[in-house]
Design an enzyme around this catalytic site. Structure first.
Site, PDB file in Angstrom:
ATOM      1  CE  LYS A   1      -3.565   2.309   2.687  1.00  0.00           C
ATOM      2  NZ  LYS A   1      -4.531   2.166   3.774  1.00  0.00           N
TER       3      LYS A   1
ATOM      4  CE  LYS B   1      -5.861   1.747  -0.554  1.00  0.00           C
ATOM      5  NZ  LYS B   1      -6.161   1.841   0.829  1.00  0.00           N
TER       6      LYS B   1
HETATM    7  C1  PBG Z   1      -7.381   3.067   5.698  1.00  0.00           C
HETATM    8  C2  PBG Z   1      -7.632   2.963   4.239  1.00  0.00           C
HETATM    9  C3  PBG Z   1      -7.489   3.949   3.261  1.00  0.00           C
HETATM   10  C4  PBG Z   1      -7.938   3.397   2.070  1.00  0.00           C
HETATM   11  C5  PBG Z   1      -8.318   2.087   2.347  1.00  0.00           C
HETATM   12  N1  PBG Z   1      -8.102   1.830   3.691  1.00  0.00           N
HETATM   13  C6  PBG Z   1      -7.063   5.357   3.375  1.00  0.00           C
HETATM   14  C7  PBG Z   1      -5.696   5.714   3.768  1.00  0.00           C
HETATM   15  O1  PBG Z   1      -4.783   4.898   3.889  1.00  0.00           O
HETATM   16  O2  PBG Z   1      -5.529   6.920   4.008  1.00  0.00           O
HETATM   17  C8  PBG Z   1      -8.029   4.109   0.745  1.00  0.00           C
HETATM   18  C9  PBG Z   1      -9.090   3.610  -0.173  1.00  0.00           C
HETATM   19  C10 PBG Z   1      -9.451   4.561  -1.255  1.00  0.00           C
HETATM   20  O3  PBG Z   1      -8.801   5.620  -1.454  1.00  0.00           O
HETATM   21  O4  PBG Z   1     -10.412   4.259  -1.966  1.00  0.00           O
HETATM   22  N2  PBG Z   1      -6.063   2.995   6.082  1.00  0.00           N
END
Ligand code: PBG
Length: 305
Positions: free
Chosen positions: A176, A229
């Site tokens: 991520k 992601k």
């Molecule tokens: C929580 C999380 C996030 C997303 C999924 N889980 C946001 C972040 O890390 O700030 C993003 C999903 C999206 O942008 O559609 N940690």
């Protein structure tokens, strides 16, 4: 007849934002056509998605009350816990995945506990395990930790096994990136960090070998599915991860990707329907078995015709 890649509604996972209460269906400004839903409204939304051939949902909780530990995240009557029970009662054949993270539940908006202005990795693990366990008790089939703390997959696996939930799977957000594409989500979940940023725990977009290391660690700790992601900026990473491990790879077409395509479509600058299908097909071609996308119902409808 000779196409190498197929996109099916069954490959799609539909993310939903769940709030406490009833009768709530609140459109998100930066994500037109996406709503914050109370559990009863989520039941209706899932009924619609199910009729289009979508088999899985991913639930994000948005609590009324936030505190430094994110304690609403493991409440038995929390937004996600209530929604999981209600969804499974009305749609017993839907596959329910729950997001496990603290940022939607903490008043500081970080994904881990804050100690002396920094994120305390190890003390956070017990809270994540507690949250995952409460989702499993509500009936979740799979938990998806998105916090990016080190060691959380193993800790969650141990906690689930110790409580008799060895059949609950883990999809780890293994790769991520610290991405600007999450902007609209943070508005949706009211989860933007109040100080600093997430670069201490999310990955540097400059790195790809590091992505493979993250994936190997999560698989060793017991991840059943590994996610990359965001999706479109990371197609190369999806392919490298696919080649690296045997477990299924997931891709998340995140809120910023959704917002860009929707905005351009609304303005008549792009053919939204065609771009939606092309972007999802690209994630599949890169190597993703499943794709999380806010376009899931639209894509499923397009695939039907
Ligand atoms: C929580 C999380 C996030 C997303 C999924 N889980 C946001 C972040 O890390 O700030 C993003 C999903 C999206 O942008 O559609 N940690």
């Amino acid at each position: 007849m000779v196409e190498e890649t197929q996109l099916l509604a069954a490959n799609l996972v539909y993310p939903l934002f769940i709030v406490e209460g009833t009768g709530i269906r609140q459109e998100i400004d930066s994500m037109p056509g996406v709503f914050r839903l109370s559990a009863d409204q989520a039941v209706a939304e899932v009924g619609m998605a199910r009729s289009l051939g979508i088999r899985a949902v991913l639930l994000f909780g948005i609590p009324n009350r936030k505190d430094p530990e994110g304690s609403s995240s493991w409440a038995e009557d929390g937004a996600v816990q209530v929604a999981v029970r209600m969804l499974l009662e009305k749609h017993p054949d839907i596959y329910v995945i729950t997001d496990v993270c603290l940022c939607e539940y903490t008043d500081h908006g970080h994904c881990g506990l804050v100690e002396d202005g920094t994120i305390a990795n190890d003390p956070t693990l017990d809270l994540l395990a507690r949250q995952a366990l409460s989702h499993a008790r509500a009936g979740a089939h799979m938990v998806a930790p998105s916090d990016m703390m080190d060691g959380r997959v193993g800790r969650i696996r141990d906690a689930l096994d110790a409580d008799g939930f060895s059949d609950v799977s883990i999809m780890s957000y293994a790769v991520k990136y610290a991405s600007a594409f999450y902007g609209p989500f943070r508005e949706a979940a009211r989860s933007a960090p109040v100080f600093g940023d997430r670069r201490g725990y999310q990955m540097n977009p400059a790195n790809s070998r590091e992505a493979l290391r993250e994936v190997r660690l999560d698989v060793a700790e017991g991840a059943d599915v590994v996610m990359v992601k965001p999706a479109m900026p990371c197609l190369d990473i999806i392919t490298r991860v696919r080649d690296e491990v045997d477990v299924p790879v997931a891709a998340y077409q995140v809120s910023g990707e959704f917002a860009m395509i929707r905005a351009a479509g609304k303005n008549g600058w792009l053919n939204e329907d065609a771009v939606v299908l092309e972007s999802l097909l690209a994630a599949r071609r890169a190597g993703a078995s499943l794709v999380m996308t806010y376009f899931a119902p639209l894509a499923a409808r397009l695939l039907e015709t």
